[in-house]
Design a protein around this motif. Structure first.
Motif, PDB file in Angstrom:
ATOM      1  N   SER A 117      40.544 -41.024  -2.676  1.00 17.65           N
ATOM      2  CA  SER A 117      41.646 -41.672  -3.390  1.00 17.65           C
ATOM      3  C   SER A 117      41.102 -42.613  -4.474  1.00 17.65           C
ATOM      4  O   SER A 117      40.053 -43.225  -4.313  1.00 17.65           O
ATOM      5  CB  SER A 117      42.523 -42.441  -2.404  1.00 17.65           C
TER       6      SER A 117
ATOM      7  N   LYS B  66      34.391 -47.131  -6.973  1.00 19.15           N
ATOM      8  CA  LYS B  66      35.355 -47.588  -5.964  1.00 19.15           C
ATOM      9  C   LYS B  66      34.846 -48.757  -5.131  1.00 19.15           C
ATOM     10  O   LYS B  66      35.584 -49.265  -4.294  1.00 19.15           O
ATOM     11  CB  LYS B  66      35.650 -46.444  -4.967  1.00 19.15           C
TER      12      LYS B  66
ATOM     13  N   ALA C  63      34.816 -32.175   4.915  1.00 20.58           N
ATOM     14  CA  ALA C  63      36.282 -32.173   4.877  1.00 20.58           C
ATOM     15  C   ALA C  63      36.708 -31.401   3.637  1.00 20.58           C
ATOM     16  O   ALA C  63      36.311 -31.748   2.530  1.00 20.58           O
ATOM     17  CB  ALA C  63      36.795 -33.614   4.818  1.00 20.58           C
TER      18      ALA C  63
ATOM     19  N   ILE D  14      36.417 -36.126   0.577  1.00 21.68           N
ATOM     20  CA  ILE D  14      37.026 -34.804   0.756  1.00 21.68           C
ATOM     21  C   ILE D  14      36.595 -33.908  -0.398  1.00 21.68           C
ATOM     22  O   ILE D  14      36.511 -34.348  -1.539  1.00 21.68           O
ATOM     23  CB  ILE D  14      38.564 -34.932   0.816  1.00 21.68           C
TER      24      ILE D  14
ATOM     25  N   PRO E  12      34.680 -41.659  10.256  1.00 22.72           N
ATOM     26  CA  PRO E  12      33.970 -42.852   9.805  1.00 22.72           C
ATOM     27  C   PRO E  12      34.732 -43.653   8.766  1.00 22.72           C
ATOM     28  O   PRO E  12      34.565 -44.848   8.664  1.00 22.72           O
ATOM     29  CB  PRO E  12      32.678 -42.291   9.216  1.00 22.72           C
TER      30      PRO E  12
ATOM     31  N   ILE F 116      44.324 -34.772   8.149  1.00 23.24           N
ATOM     32  CA  ILE F 116      42.970 -34.244   8.411  1.00 23.24           C
ATOM     33  C   ILE F 116      42.879 -33.808   9.870  1.00 23.24           C
ATOM     34  O   ILE F 116      43.215 -34.586  10.769  1.00 23.24           O
ATOM     35  CB  ILE F 116      41.868 -35.303   8.147  1.00 23.24           C
TER      36      ILE F 116
END
Ligand code: AMP
Ligand code: MG
Length: 346
Positions: free
Chosen positions: A150, A60, A126, A69, A238, A190
């Motif tokens: 994502s 990414k 998370a 997450i 963050p 979240i």
């Protein structure tokens, strides 16, 4: 890192079985695989394997300070990855009973088994249990926690279809599981939970598909202020960078229709909420392109589900600038406005 990117379909049971087996084999081998969730497509790896998780960041171009997450195959596994403090145990049980599987992510103190790379060194993790049937099968067959942010390049538009993932990550991921269009279309809500005096307090760290109306039955909902620079990032969020979800075409959110002054010769695209002249934008310019989130009545879930899809479409039209109309900040509109503000150049 170079891969030939394949797409596995899940239209029939036979295809789904094969796709699930291929995804699980990649996860077990410490690889990465793009998977559908009900929010947006995710890029998955074994959450307990730091080298596998590093491959997510690499694919990414994601900076290591932005935590991931963790998706659980089943609710009860929460206690394997997180400590649930006693003073919020009751409300955590209520929330997970009510909203899991679903688009609610909880921030909780992490257990040592979660590698630091997953949480970017933070003491919290998370976690959520997703609701997509194909992802659910992959997670259950794998049987362990899966880290999945994502499936887009860092800072870009989140993908809500397998085709969008292909556009983002072709050559960077070996396999994309095509589970169809995402049914929610925006990243999960979240929250961080504070005990509170009468009722627990839910600090919304990222607005998402789950609105305050749904959450307020269980506690007091508070929204955290939008951070506008990387420097003043609270350690609480963050990854919520000021610039995020951005198309390559400059996008400008204009809250007052009257303040828009088109420059002559420029090709503008309008991202409209419901395409209504009453909102004051449609008639203000000779738009090169107009895309409407929820034509006519302006339904929030429809606007949410189409948001990233339409943004990606507008970005591909070679426009000089995309002008975004504001949407009402209620229910999912809050999450859409959050994404628009971060995608906007000013
Ligand atoms: P993504 O899945 O790409 O939408 O990114 C996950 C986002 O979740 C990150 O960018 C953070 O904003 C948030 N997040 C994940 N873990 C934590 C954590 N431990 N503390 C605060 N925020 C988190
Ligand atoms: Mg993201």
């Amino acid at each position: 890192m170079a891969h030939v990117t394949e797409i596995a379909r899940t239209d029939s049971e036979a295809e789904t079985k094969e796709a699930v087996a291929r995804a699980v084999a990649l996860l077990e081998a410490g690889g990465i695989v793009a998977v559908p969730t009900e929010t947006v497509y995710g890029l998955a790896a074994d959450a307990m394997n730091p080298e596998a998780v590093a491959r997510i960041f690499e694919a990414k171009d994601r900076p290591l300070f932005d935590p991931l997450i963790v998706h659980l195959p089943r609710k009860y596994l929460l206690h394997e990855v997180a400590e649930v403090p006693e003073d919020i145990a009751k409300v955590v049980a209520q929330l997970t009973e009510t909203f899991w599987p679903g688009p609610l992510t909880l921030l909780l103190p992490k257990k040592p088994c979660i590698p630091d790379i997953v949480t970017a060194g933070l003491p919290t993790v998370a976690v959520r249990v997703g609701a997509h049937p194909v992802f659910g099968r992959i997670a259950k067959a794998f049987g362990r926690p899966i880290a999945a942010p994502s499936a887009n390049l860092f800072g870009r538009i989140s993908p809500t279809s397998a085709a969008a993932v292909f556009q983002e990550l072709e050559g960077r991921v070996p396999l994309i599981i095509d589970g169809g269009a995402c049914s929610r279309g925006l990243e999960s809500t979240i929250i961080r939970i504070e005990p509170g005096e009468k009722k627990p307090i839910f600090h919304v760290v990222r607005a998402g598909p789950l609105s305050d109306d749904e959450l307020k039955n269980f506690g007091k909902v508070r929204y955290q202020k939008h951070n506008d620079s990387v420097e003043n990032q609270s350690p609480e969020a963050p990854g919520l960078l000021a610039s995020h979800y951005a198309p390559r075409t400059p996008l400008r959110l204009i809250e007052e229709p009257g303040s828009f002054r088109p420059e002559p010769g420029k090709r503008y695209g309008l991202l409209s909420y419901r395409g209504s002249p009453e909102d004051g934008f449609i008639g203000r310019n000779d738009w090169a392109e107009v895309r409407i989130l929820s034509p006519g009545s302006g339904k929030m879930p429809e606007a949410g589900v189409r948001f990233f899809f339409i943004l990606r479409e507008l970005d591909a039209l070679g426009l000089d600038e995309i002008i975004a109309e504001p949407v009402p900040e209620r229910a999912m509109g809050r999450a859409i406005m959050d994404r628009l503000r971060r995608a906007s150049v000013g």
